[in-house]
Each structure stands twice: as C-alpha cells, then as structure tokens.
Design a protein around this motif. Structure first.
Motif, PDB file in Angstrom:
ATOM      1  N   ARG A 120      -4.846   1.955   3.221  1.00 21.76           N
ATOM      2  CA  ARG A 120      -5.427   0.852   3.996  1.00 21.76           C
ATOM      3  C   ARG A 120      -5.543   1.268   5.448  1.00 21.76           C
ATOM      4  O   ARG A 120      -4.820   2.151   5.926  1.00 21.76           O
ATOM      5  CB  ARG A 120      -4.574  -0.412   3.881  1.00 21.76           C
ATOM      6  N   ARG A 155      -2.973   4.141  -2.698  1.00 21.04           N
ATOM      7  CA  ARG A 155      -3.562   2.957  -2.076  1.00 21.04           C
ATOM      8  C   ARG A 155      -3.521   3.135  -0.557  1.00 21.04           C
ATOM      9  O   ARG A 155      -2.454   3.094   0.047  1.00 21.04           O
ATOM     10  CB  ARG A 155      -2.804   1.707  -2.495  1.00 21.04           C
ATOM     11  N   TYR A 185       3.171  -5.541   6.097  1.00 23.86           N
ATOM     12  CA  TYR A 185       2.856  -4.622   5.005  1.00 23.86           C
ATOM     13  C   TYR A 185       4.142  -4.148   4.332  1.00 23.86           C
ATOM     14  O   TYR A 185       5.214  -4.120   4.952  1.00 23.86           O
ATOM     15  CB  TYR A 185       2.080  -3.407   5.526  1.00 23.86           C
ATOM     16  N   CYS A 190       0.851  -1.183   0.000  1.00 25.69           N
ATOM     17  CA  CYS A 190       0.000   0.000   0.000  1.00 25.69           C
ATOM     18  C   CYS A 190       0.889   1.237   0.000  1.00 25.69           C
ATOM     19  O   CYS A 190       2.104   1.148   0.219  1.00 25.69           O
ATOM     20  CB  CYS A 190      -0.949   0.018   1.197  1.00 25.69           C
TER      21      CYS A 190
END
Length: 314
Positions: free
Chosen positions: A65, A63, A158, A30
């Motif tokens: 999250r 992006r 991540y 992300c």
C-alpha cells in the motif's frame, strides 16, 4: 509550543484529535506500506515514488500500500500540476496535511496552518502564508478536486505484520503538531510524553512528516517494548545530508531492495526504514525556477535547500 494570534503560528482546534482517536480506528492490514510525507508539489518526486512502489508490486505478491500523509501540495501552483498531483495521490491512501486542510479557507485569510513554533523566523512564516494563498487560489478554481481532498482523514492506522502503526501528518495529538520534530524528541522529559502517546494510541510506531527535518527514533518503554517514530522530513525536498534526495518511510515484513536505505530499525519483526528517494533533481530545479522565480516567497525560503540540500550533522 507557544501559540499566538499570528497567522501561520496557530493550531486550529479542528486539527486536534489525540492518541485515543488513533486507537479507535480500524487498522488496515498490509505486508508493506510506503508512507510519503512532504511531497510539496514536486512532480519528479511523485514519479520516483510511483516507480519504487510499482517495482515492488511487480517483484512480489505481498500486499503493498501507498499512503501520502500530507503536504503533497506546496510549490505546484500550475493548475495542470495541481490537478495531476492531486488526482494521482487520491488514487491511494491519503492523510491530510495542513497545506491541504487549509485550501478551502477564505482567500482573504492568509494562513498556511503550519503552527510554526516561536523559534521559526517571522519572515519564514510570512512567506509560507503567501505561498499558501497562491496555492489556495489554484485549488479553489478546481472545486471537484478540492472537495475530494477535504473528505480525507487526518490520521490512519495500519497493521504491518505484527506491528501496529499510526500514520499522522504532525504528531499524535494534532495535524500540525511539532512533538515529532527532532528538537522536541531530544528535550529532557519528552520520553515520558512519548510513552503515554504510544500506550494511548495502542501503536508500536508512528510515521509522520510536517517539520521538514528527518529523524528515526527508537524508544524502549518501561515495559521493555521497543517503539519507533519515523519523521521522514520531506519526500519532495532534499532530506539526506550530502545528497540531493528526499526521504520516504517504508514499513514492511521484508527489508527494502528497491532503493538505498538511509536509516532503519526492526521492531516486532517488521522493518521501519527511511528510504532515499532519488528523483530527477535537474528537472525539478528547472520546474521550481519556472514556478517560483528569484524574489518570490518560495524562492527566498527554499532555493538554498532545493539547490544544495541539507547540511551534514556536526
């Protein structure tokens, strides 16, 4: 951290995973990740988080999250509040906290799973067990929601820009670990342990919560690499000295513009920030008093912090 058989001080074996388990999971990519630890059943704080994330999503094509890394339940003993908070949180990424991990345990076993260290007062531990038992009754009356919660993992990984991030509730070894507490990080010799954790987990940073005390700590390893631990303290209780605001961790390829930044560091070209979460404090205080009136366990343990915040460091 010492362990004994007293409820609230144990660290269940099922909580143990270790840094190599973090290294083994696939990293989710992300551009921006908001990590919300310790919402503690505060609906106003949840609304504030969602507003920040929605604002960022509306302003950028990046992006974005949102990950709730545990203890998003605690004070929310109203069945409707429990359902609303959990169904909303479960729309996003979730890492379990000890509060959630213990919700399915027998009602006659009063244990919050906090694994409190020995320096924490016995009264605090006993009250936490009482709070959790009350919450557990509400959770077990909603088996469908509880089943969805219990299916969520204890950690996540991540990739934000060039930065590898491990998201945990407690620390890199255990869901209820206290090694990312500021007091532990300050211990002589702790840096060697942290170096091993970063290397074995193959991450540049950890985002954690659990201990209710915030710290943004940077290490420089013998290799010259910089590493970061962001323990946000709590999103749903005051965590900023001198302000009635919570904290959340934001990790992004761009600096935050949505809210005041309490502390930040840039590593691998990625910003790791503790962002001030300003929720409707008056509404939350009124809600807290309704759920937990004077004399109740949560009132005794938390009303001072919720009402007046945390002290400034000397």
């Amino acid at each position: 951290m010492g362990e004994n058989d007293e409820a609230g001080r144990q660290c269940p074996l099922r909580y143990r995973y270790g840094p190599k388990a973090i290294a083994a999971v696939a990293a989710q990519p992300c551009d921006t990740l908001w990590v919300v630890g310790g919402l503690y059943g505060n609906p106003q704080a949840l609304d504030a988080v969602l507003a920040l994330v929605q604002q960022e999503q509306a302003q950028t094509r990046a992006r974005v999250r949102l990950c709730f890394n545990g203890d998003f339940n605690w004070f929310n003993i109203s069945p409707s509040a429990f359902e609303r908070i959990n169904t909303t949180v479960l729309e996003h990424d979730v890492v379990l906290g000890n509060v959630e991990a213990e919700l399915g345990e027998p009602l006659d076993t009063p244990d919050c799973g906090c694994a409190y260290p020995e320096h924490v007062d016995a009264g605090v531990v006993a009250r936490s067990n009482s709070i959790h038992t009350r919450l557990k009754q509400v959770a077990q009356a909603q088996p469908a929601v509880l089943a969805r919660l219990q299916a969520r993992p204890m950690f996540a990984r991540y990739e934000v820009g060039a930065l590898q991030l491990g998201v945990v509730h407690g620390d890199s070894e255990s869901l209820a670990g206290w090694q990312f507490d500021p007091a532990c990080i300050a211990l002589p010799g702790h840096a060697q342990w942290r170096t091993a954790q970063f290397e074995q987990a193959a991450v540049d940073a950890f985002a954690s919560t659990h201990t209710c005390t915030a710290v943004l700590h940077t290490d420089t390893l013998p290799s010259g690499q910089r590493k970061v631990i962001s323990n946000n303290g709590a999103a749903g209780m005051p965590s900023v000295p001198g302000a009635l605001a919570g904290l959340v961790t934001r990790v992004s390829v761009t600096p935050c513009t949505q809210a005041p930044v309490h502390a930040s560091v840039c590593v691998q070209g990625v910003w790791v920030e503790q962002v001030q979460l300003n929720y409707d404090h008056s509404a939350w205080l009124a809600q807290f008093h309704q759920w937990w009136p004077p004399g109740s366990p949560a009132f005794v343990s938390y009303v001072e912090r919720i009402t007046h915040g945390v002290s400034r460091k000397p």
